[in-house]
Design an enzyme around this catalytic site. Structure first.
Site, PDB file in Angstrom:
ATOM      1  N   PHE A  93      68.299  56.328  36.103  1.00 50.56           N
ATOM      2  CA  PHE A  93      68.789  56.936  34.873  1.00 50.56           C
ATOM      3  C   PHE A  93      70.263  57.332  35.002  1.00 50.56           C
ATOM      4  CE2 PHE A  93      68.967  61.405  32.966  1.00 50.56           C
ATOM      5  CZ  PHE A  93      69.550  60.981  31.782  1.00 50.56           C
ATOM      6  N   GLY A 133      63.992  53.206  40.075  1.00 48.15           N
ATOM      7  CA  GLY A 133      65.002  52.597  39.220  1.00 48.15           C
ATOM      8  C   GLY A 133      64.457  51.335  38.563  1.00 48.15           C
ATOM      9  N   SER A 159      67.211  58.741  45.053  1.00 49.15           N
ATOM     10  CA  SER A 159      66.131  59.692  45.322  1.00 49.15           C
ATOM     11  C   SER A 159      65.203  59.750  44.124  1.00 49.15           C
ATOM     12  CB  SER A 159      66.665  61.109  45.569  1.00 49.15           C
ATOM     13  OG  SER A 159      65.590  62.022  45.741  1.00 49.15           O
ATOM     14  N   TYR A 210      61.055  67.737  47.680  1.00 49.74           N
ATOM     15  CA  TYR A 210      62.307  67.451  46.968  1.00 49.74           C
ATOM     16  C   TYR A 210      63.360  68.531  47.242  1.00 49.74           C
ATOM     17  CZ  TYR A 210      65.439  66.248  43.076  1.00 49.74           C
ATOM     18  OH  TYR A 210      66.525  65.890  42.309  1.00 49.74           O
ATOM     19  N   LYS A 255      66.910  67.891  49.479  1.00 55.69           N
ATOM     20  CA  LYS A 255      68.264  68.075  48.951  1.00 55.69           C
ATOM     21  C   LYS A 255      69.029  69.156  49.711  1.00 55.69           C
ATOM     22  CE  LYS A 255      68.402  65.073  45.566  1.00 55.69           C
ATOM     23  NZ  LYS A 255      69.342  63.926  45.600  1.00 55.69           N
ATOM     24  N   THR A 291      69.131  67.265  33.001  1.00 57.15           N
ATOM     25  CA  THR A 291      69.955  66.312  32.256  1.00 57.15           C
ATOM     26  C   THR A 291      69.042  65.359  31.496  1.00 57.15           C
ATOM     27  OG1 THR A 291      71.661  66.452  33.966  1.00 57.15           O
ATOM     28  CG2 THR A 291      71.780  64.582  32.465  1.00 57.15           C
ATOM     29  N   ARG A 313      59.196  64.563  33.295  1.00 55.32           N
ATOM     30  CA  ARG A 313      60.062  65.642  32.844  1.00 55.32           C
ATOM     31  C   ARG A 313      59.786  65.977  31.384  1.00 55.32           C
ATOM     32  NH1 ARG A 313      65.415  63.598  36.076  1.00 55.32           N
ATOM     33  NH2 ARG A 313      64.451  61.556  35.673  1.00 55.32           N
TER      34      ARG A 313
END
Length: 328
Positions: A12, A37, A76, A146, A150, A176, A187
């Site tokens: 994205f 992806g 990721s 996750y 990070k 986002t 999401r």
């Protein structure tokens, strides 16, 4: 011609970055193993001589011939449904993948930008979240794969900066949204829009009082561009500080789509943050950046994309049903 490598470039955010760097006159290498992806996100770039796609796992040895001016590490899984289904891969790309990408940056003398996340703050006890807040993360909870990947990636990035002198940048990305999000990525926005457009009940977790702050992808990309070209080494929040509850967000999606969907409520997932709002005073001061696209405008642009995707999914289901009927 300047040359950039974007890991996770078919995702994205990565695909939008590929477009931006091409527009800025760069030669772009897009690296992705297509686990989350999609080639659909970048197929319009194939055929351009300045664009190269490499189907590769960034956790393995990376060989890129020629010079590189910059590496943007965006590889990721980034949504709850992805990193909960791919916990080991998420940990590996945050650790081994970051190590490989930083090693390449060191070898090429390239500037390195790490895509980190607001999830480094966990379920925060400080609100809004500033970059000097160390967070409230459960390292052994389901979301820890996750969050800690990070956090480790940030530590690795700073180690390469301090010990090897690599030019590094770290962006902490807050929620986002925009075109090219996957309908099934878990999401809130794609879930709500997909459910609303198909007339299914909209699933709200908890009582919907938890808050999020939604930034349109074009604003985020501008922030990334400015951070890469700045001299700021320490983490920088990029996001929209306009905070709203998930319940209000669901109602806004219903209003925008004109859907007749109802709301249904489910238990809040473990360690789900109760609040999320970026303090962007540093981005304003250092980068001269703040979001410019309001939520209504961004949602309308995103809705056009999701209508197309829902129509495509309905057509595929119709074809499968027709095939099953023909074969029965």
């Amino acid at each position: 011609m300047k040359r950039v490598l974007i890991t996770g470039g078919a995702g994205f955010l990565g695909s939008h970055l590929c477009e931006r760097f091409l527009a800025e006159g760069y030669s772009v290498i897009c690296m992705d193993n297509l686990v989350t992806g999609s080639l659909d996100n970048i197929e319009h770039l194939f055929g351009r001589k300045e664009f190269l796609f490499m189907n590769q796992d960034v956790t393995e040895f990376i060989h890129v011939p020629g010079h590189l001016d910059a590496i943007l590490h965006f590889a990721s899984p980034a949504s709850p449904i992805d990193y909960l289904e791919l916990p080991i891969q998420t940990l590996k790309v945050g650790s081994l993948g970051t190590h490989k990408a930083l090693g390449l940056a060191k070898a090429k003398g390239a500037r390195f930008l790490l895509a980190s996340t607001s999830e480094c703050y966990g379920d925060p006890e400080v609100h809004p979240q500033k970059e000097d807040y160390w967070g409230n993360v459960n390292p052994v909870g389901p979301r820890g794969v996750y969050d800690e990947a990070k956090r480790f990636a940030e530590a690795m990035t700073m180690a390469y900066h301090r010990f090897h002198g690599v030019e590094t940048r770290i962006i902490r990305i807050f929620n986002t949204y925009g075109p090219r999000m996957r309908l099934n990525d878990g999401r809130a926005l794609p879930a709500f829009m997909g459910q609303a457009l198909e007339g299914r009940p909209i699933t709200v977790f908890g009582d919907g009082s938890q808050t999020r702050s939604f930034c349109f992808v074009d604003d985020l990309v501008e922030g990334i561009w400015r951070l890469l070209n700045s001299s700021e080494v320490l983490p920088t929040n990029i996001g929209n500080p306009a905070e709203m509850t998930i319940l209000d967000f669901a109602k806004k999606v219903l209003e925008l789509t004109g859907s007749v969907s109802t709301l249904t409520f489910k238990d809040l997932p473990a360690d789900d943050p109760k609040v999320r709002q970026p303090d962007i005073s540093k981005a304003r001061r250092v980068l001269g950046w703040e979001p410019t696209i309001d939520l209504d405008t961004g949602l309308k642009r995103t809705l056009e994309y999701f209508r197309t995707k829902v129509d495509e999914r309905s057509a595929r289901r119709g074809s499968v049903a027709a095939g099953d009927a023909a074969g029965s």
